[in-house]
Design an enzyme around this catalytic site. Sequence first.
Site, short mmCIF file in Angstrom:
data_model
loop_
_atom_site.label_atom_id
_atom_site.label_comp_id
_atom_site.label_asym_id
_atom_site.label_seq_id
_atom_site.Cartn_x
_atom_site.Cartn_y
_atom_site.Cartn_z
N ILE A 99 0.86 -1.18 0.00
CA ILE A 99 0.00 0.00 0.00
C ILE A 99 0.90 1.23 0.00
O ILE A 99 1.79 1.37 0.83
CB ILE A 99 -0.93 0.03 1.22
N LYS A 100 0.65 2.11 -0.94
CA LYS A 100 1.47 3.30 -1.10
C LYS A 100 0.88 4.43 -0.27
O LYS A 100 -0.27 4.82 -0.46
CB LYS A 100 1.49 3.68 -2.58
N ILE A 101 1.67 4.97 0.64
CA ILE A 101 1.24 6.04 1.54
C ILE A 101 2.21 7.21 1.40
O ILE A 101 3.42 7.02 1.43
CB ILE A 101 1.21 5.56 3.00
#
Length: 956
Positions: A152-154
């Site tokens: 998951i890209k944050i």
Amino acid sequence: MADTISKTGLNEVGSALRGLEKFGQSPWLDFIQRSFTENGSLKKLVEEDGLRGVTSNPAIFEKAIGHGTEYDPAIRTLLDREPLSAGALYEQLAIDDIRAACGVLRPVFDETKGLDGYVSLEVSPYLAFDAKGTIAEARRLWKAVERQNLMIKIPGTPEGTGAVREAIADGISVNVTLLFSLDAYKGVLEAYISGLEDRASKGEDISRISSVASFFVSRIDGKIDGEIDRRLSENHADSAALKALRGKVAIANAKVAYQHYLEVKKSARWQALAAKGANPQRLLWASTGTKDKAYSDVLYVEELIGPETVNTIPPATFDAFRDHGKLRASLEENVEDAVHVMAEAKRLGLDLDGVTAKLVKDGCEAFSESFDTLLGAVEAKREAVLGKRLLSVSADLPSDLKDAVAGATKEWSRSGKVRRIWARDASVWTNGPEADWLAWLTIVQDRLAHIDELEVFAREARSRGYSDILLLGMGGSSLGPEVLAETFGKAAGWPTLHVLDSTDPQQVKTLEKAIDPAKTLFIVASKSGGTLEPNIMFAHFWAVAEKALGKAPGENFVAITDPGSNMQKVAEGKGFWRIFYGNPKIGGRYSVLSNFGLVPAAASGIDVRAFLQSTLLMVESCDGGAPAAVNPGTQLGLILGVAGKTFGRDKVTIVASKGIASLGAWLEQLIAESTGKIGKGLIPIDEETLGAPEVYGKDRVFVDLRLGSDAADSRLAALRAAGAPVVTVTLPEAIQIGQAFFLFEFATAVVGSVLEIDPFDQPDVEFSKVETRKLTDAYAESGTLPPEAPFATDGALSFYADAKNTAALGKGDAVSILKAHFDRVGPGDYVGLLAYIERDPQTREWAQSVRLALRDALHVATAAQFGPRFLHSTGQAYKGGPDSGVFLQVTAQDAADVPVPGAAYSFGVVKAAQARGDFEVLAARGRRALRVHITGSLQDGLKTLSDAILAALKGE
């Protein structure tokens, strides 16, 4: 991008790319597209070039989904299954792509024991500065994709960094993006380590979690080099030193960050986690495509090769490095030089801290803009697939208004106001109680979830053999059902739906004669149960039904009310057949898609399931996932709001096809009661037959409501040519009236934001109710209304006004008084004709002829209203909106009265009290108001009055 790769050596053995593995670096590809995965191209890169991961971002998905027709079949399939919003549609497409890519990369994941083989999916960029929203979305997407090799890209904002720690503690693998500075990277690495420690402290496995910190490179040189070039052009004293830094700062910044990684890795704290199987958070070099053509096209790959790192490479750079990239352990070379470069940049005041802070902000904004563009493209495809299942909105605007709306649209996109409305954020308006009145946003989904209750009721009602349905209500409880009754008409084999929303005794008797009370289903609609009008209507028709049936008629009565209301108690006490509940968090004028509209619809044979399913398409079109530029409710609201606030075009003139003409009266209430307050607001003008352009001022916006293939009113073309703004709402089918309801509800909420008001209260309606109650209470005590005297009488016409208005009008005959009254009308004003008489074809025709004469003579907007119906509608704007109304109230002696069972007063007394209470509030608000009372024959009196008005307009 896929074409770039395939045309530049996809089939060649990528020795340089494969060689990165020997230096401990993993090449990832900054690209994803469905066809690229499906045709085997991605697999070839894995097998031949040693590709070890894939990243995505909104810009990549925008190019993949928004261009061409590749995704069209999938979009059609998804929409055939359920009515998804643009945001939900994109997410489904993206998840499918991510899952497919995860499948291709899974062997790499297994082979490297979870170090590589990842595919990244970004949380919504709209959440970059929302820690709670980010972690909630990260958890939701992780669960939705359900692939071990997902990251998951944050974003590495301060808020995002806090979410990173929570995500890691939850066992979610994370790609932290948009890192530019050493300090930001230190914070992210700390968050990763703390998250692992949090998880380990609970005895949970940390060996299957992976993370990368995406450190952006070329964008830094782009900014720093730009400043260097600016100074060099000014022959700066430090030109030589500046020149030496050109193209060096980004790589130096990355090398210094890598040194910090190595130091932390040696720490006892990290060693304790490593002993428990923790994977390092590798630095990932991002934005490694060369922007400056003076540099090598593989500069940011060749100069950053080192162990335990990742380089996510854009397609063109991927091909270039395969072709001519050189391998060496460059990342740990000349570290002292890198430290020197950073020191020089600081000495020369290149403000790397400021540059990196701006790059984070710009990066978040750029991704949000890309996401807007992506969702806009998805929405366009969605609308194309839905075609005539969805109503359409178009606008012809003069250039100045068009530009202003475009500016407002950009501001709404920047501030995320559409999403904030759906998040129930009251700061979109006044930061008051607005959040408590937003249940209408999701009422369609709620009612669909309980549709069986309505369908069972409809079948049972039909089986009882009712010939008629009579709905008793006011304002929002009556206007919506009236639209449904008039739009759909009588369904074969079902009862006829009638609506009574007047206390005029003649109108009460007219409705009584129109039904067979023994075979009528009576629906009493009142949210609170404390509103005077529906209560006395109920009392009357209960007695009528009791007489016709010869017994208590409870089985013939249904109530629609809010839980715990007085009406609920009455219905239970009287043994009503059914009680349906409204939602207390929905105001009356927003209630048509709740039980207040759906119960009478179902009982009269409307297919409420199909109706709501159709309406849901518009709900999804106005969803927070539909950007402001393509969100029909937002666009309509911005047009109306900006036109009124900025350009003084505050008269919303409604033109409608015959089949949906009744929608205008519902719109009047929605717009007037929602926006007309604290001296602001839009004034809706319904049923005003169009004229030539010269009879209009510059205060109009025309809303053309068109059904099916009905031709537009030919006079609209001339108005457009004259520069008048025209918004066209086209409903291919009548069932889309529900879509129109929601469209205008959402648009009106947007108008409220533009005007900086609370669109969900109605203070002046309540004030009128109070004044009416005072008068009816006085009548109950004394048997008469308080005395009043006209200031002038001319035959059957008597004139009343407060002291201020009386002084302005004089005491002559009817013509002179009316002339003085209408002489007060100026540009931008409107005339309100407020008639407290029976609303029937004859009186409506009279009102139309008078209003058009006023418009054509005075060149102002005119409203023709019937009381007390309008009190719960436009009455709010007339009293609380802009002081631009000039009002003529018309009352008359009733030919016959109707008593109210159990009350000391009659319907005629209530109507008279309402008219007087209305006038008193108009006077208290300082409005230009005159009341004329007709004695004797109503027909003769109306003729006399209209003749006097025409004479006054001619100056006779």
